[in-house]
Design an enzyme around this catalytic site. Structure first.
Site, short mmCIF file in Angstrom:
data_model
loop_
_atom_site.label_atom_id
_atom_site.label_comp_id
_atom_site.label_asym_id
_atom_site.label_seq_id
_atom_site.Cartn_x
_atom_site.Cartn_y
_atom_site.Cartn_z
N LEU A 150 0.81 -1.22 0.00
CA LEU A 150 0.00 0.00 0.00
C LEU A 150 0.84 1.26 0.00
O LEU A 150 0.40 2.30 -0.49
CB LEU A 150 -0.93 0.01 1.23
CG LEU A 150 -1.98 -1.10 1.31
CD1 LEU A 150 -2.72 -1.04 2.64
CD2 LEU A 150 -2.97 -0.97 0.15
N LYS A 181 1.65 -3.26 8.84
CA LYS A 181 2.75 -2.30 8.75
C LYS A 181 4.01 -2.89 9.38
O LYS A 181 3.96 -3.44 10.48
CB LYS A 181 2.37 -1.00 9.46
CG LYS A 181 3.35 0.14 9.30
CD LYS A 181 2.74 1.43 9.85
CE LYS A 181 3.60 2.64 9.51
NZ LYS A 181 2.95 3.90 9.93
N ASP A 197 1.74 13.78 14.75
CA ASP A 197 2.26 13.66 13.39
C ASP A 197 1.11 13.67 12.39
O ASP A 197 1.17 13.02 11.34
CB ASP A 197 3.06 12.36 13.26
CG ASP A 197 3.92 12.33 12.00
OD1 ASP A 197 4.42 13.39 11.59
OD2 ASP A 197 4.09 11.24 11.43
#
Length: 453
Positions: free
Chosen positions: A189, A212, A307
């Site tokens: 991705l 991830k 973030d």
């Protein structure tokens, strides 16, 4: 138990209170005469040669690096000038220049005006051979004192291969890989400086997740791993319709892995790219409001993102054709950095640009107040409506200096068509001095509701 490495700044000449600063965790410091600097150099007749924001220290014990910000009179290390803007340049012009970074060692001395700070570096004396946690290639002797597991550069360059091996080991029943047992990767991705994210499907349930992998740039010792995974646990506890769920996380063979909710509509930055960079007010406002609701919930649980950008606002396409926005990666990237796992990245080109970051986060790296997320969300809304960032980031100009020196451009200068009431709210939200314009996500959400055309 091994003592962790530390970096110490000790006053040799001048007047500072305190006279010693000890860092045992990842940190950055802006040195100068401004009240928001730490250490703050005295704003007196002995320091007229020191700029308000003079230089930047990037600290990841036992490593420390310094860079001058293009000051008028320069920064001195061991009596040698390491940076100074060319004669005749204004501070704004100087910010477009490139100033080299300098790694510092134990005993080095930094001089700014009449203030001198000595660098002290402490690290364990025991040396341990470090090998790649995946291929066993010899990497070094562990002289940095960190210890722990790390992947070699060739393995880090192939995160997909790293994940494939972990999934294979998980199938074999490794207990530290239970979180990813039974998953098969469908496609990649996205990829970034810390690793990559993949679409994966659980074979038994058929559920899709975003899987991830995050690859430390320095050895991940037990302390750093525990620190990062504690932050991840806080994110796992967030359960809200506008927060992308974090299902599970773990660490094995030099690699962190996380499984999170997969959103079918992709990220906001991808949608903007498909739409030519901007969205109409009627489409942008609901996304912003959804994200603010997610922020309200997280902030209420004591979790700050730190973030937030258009890349981690995700979109879920609903069966009725509507769209739900969800915030992803709550605190994950910053926690990775603060655990020291990203190495020295703050001052270099690999640090990227703080496009959605208020100045409060530059001068105080460890600050995690909810209002920094509120500012970042307002910056995302600004970008959705104008196709531009709130600040100008000219090519070649130091992005960290831009954040320190430049306020946001009023949104109607970018696009006069933005409704006046809405523009007023967004401009207020992007105020940074003396403090951020809206202190809570709820306050900004209510103001946007009232200003909606």
């Amino acid at each position: 138990m091994t003592t962790p490495p530390t970096v110490t700044l000790t006053l040799v000449e001048g007047r500072l209170d305190p006279t010693e600063y000890v860092f045992d965790e990842r940190a950055t410091c802006v040195l100068g005469r401004s009240v928001d600097c730490l250490p703050q150099i005295p704003d007196d007749a002995h320091h007229t040669t020191v700029s308000r924001h003079h230089c930047l220290l990037d600290i990841n014990p036992p490593d420390i690096r310094i860079r001058d910000f293009g000051s008028l009179n320069g920064t001195y290390v061991n009596g040698e000038k390491i940076g100074q803007r060319r004669r005749g340049l204004t501070p704004e012009e100087a910010a477009t220049e490139v100033y080299p970074e300098h790694d510092l060692a134990d005993g080095d001395e930094i001089r700014l005006g009449d203030t001198v700070l000595r660098v002290g570096v402490s690290r364990p004396a025991t040396l341990v051979l470090v090998r790649c946690a995946q291929c066993a290639r010899e990497i070094g002797d562990g002289a940095d004192g960190r210890g722990g597991e790390i992947l070699c550069a060739p393995c880090q360059a192939e995160p997909g291969a790293v994940l494939d091996l972990l999934l294979e080991l998980a199938q074999g029943g490794r207990p530290d890989l239970t979180a990813i047992h039974g998953y098969t990767v469908t496609r990649e991705l996205g990829r970034g400086g810390m690793g990559a994210v993949y679409l994966a499907r659980h074979e038994a349930t058929g559920v899709d997740v975003a899987l991830k992998v995050m690859l430390p740039k320095v050895a991940a010792n037990a302390t750093a791993r525990a620190r990062f995974l504690r932050e991840v646990a806080l994110t796992r506890a967030l359960k809200h319709p506008h927060v992308a769920a974090l299902h599970d996380a773990g660490f094995a063979d030099g690699t962190f892995f996380l499984t999170t909710e997969f959103c079918t509509g992709g990220s906001l930055d991808r949608l903007l790219a498909e739409r030519g960079g901007r969205l109409p007010v009627q489409e942008a406002l609901p996304i912003a409001v959804h994200a603010l609701l997610g922020l309200e919930h997280a902030h209420g649980q004591g979790v700050v993102h730190r973030d937030l950008s258009t890349s981690n606002i995700l979109l879920q396409e609903e069966p009725d054709g509507s769209r739900t926005a969800k915030i992803a990666d709550f605190g994950i990237s910053k926690a990775f950095d603060q655990a020291g796992l990203s190495g020295l990245t703050r001052t270099g080109a690999t640090a990227g640009k703080p496009m959605f970051m208020p100045r409060q986060q530059v001068v105080n790296f460890r600050r995690a107040a909810p209002e920094v997320d509120v500012w970042a969300l307002a910056a995302c809304l600004y970008t959705m409506l104008t196709g531009q960032l709130p600040r100008e980031f000219p090519r070649g100009k130091d992005p960290w200096q831009v954040v320190l020196q430049e306020p946001a451009v009023p949104i109607r200068r970018r696009d006069p068509a933005v409704p006046a009431a809405l523009a007023e709210v967004i401009d207020q939200a992007l105020v940074e001095r003396p403090r951020i314009g809206f202190q809570s996500a709820a306050d900004l959400r209510r103001a946007l509701d009232q200003a909606a055309p």
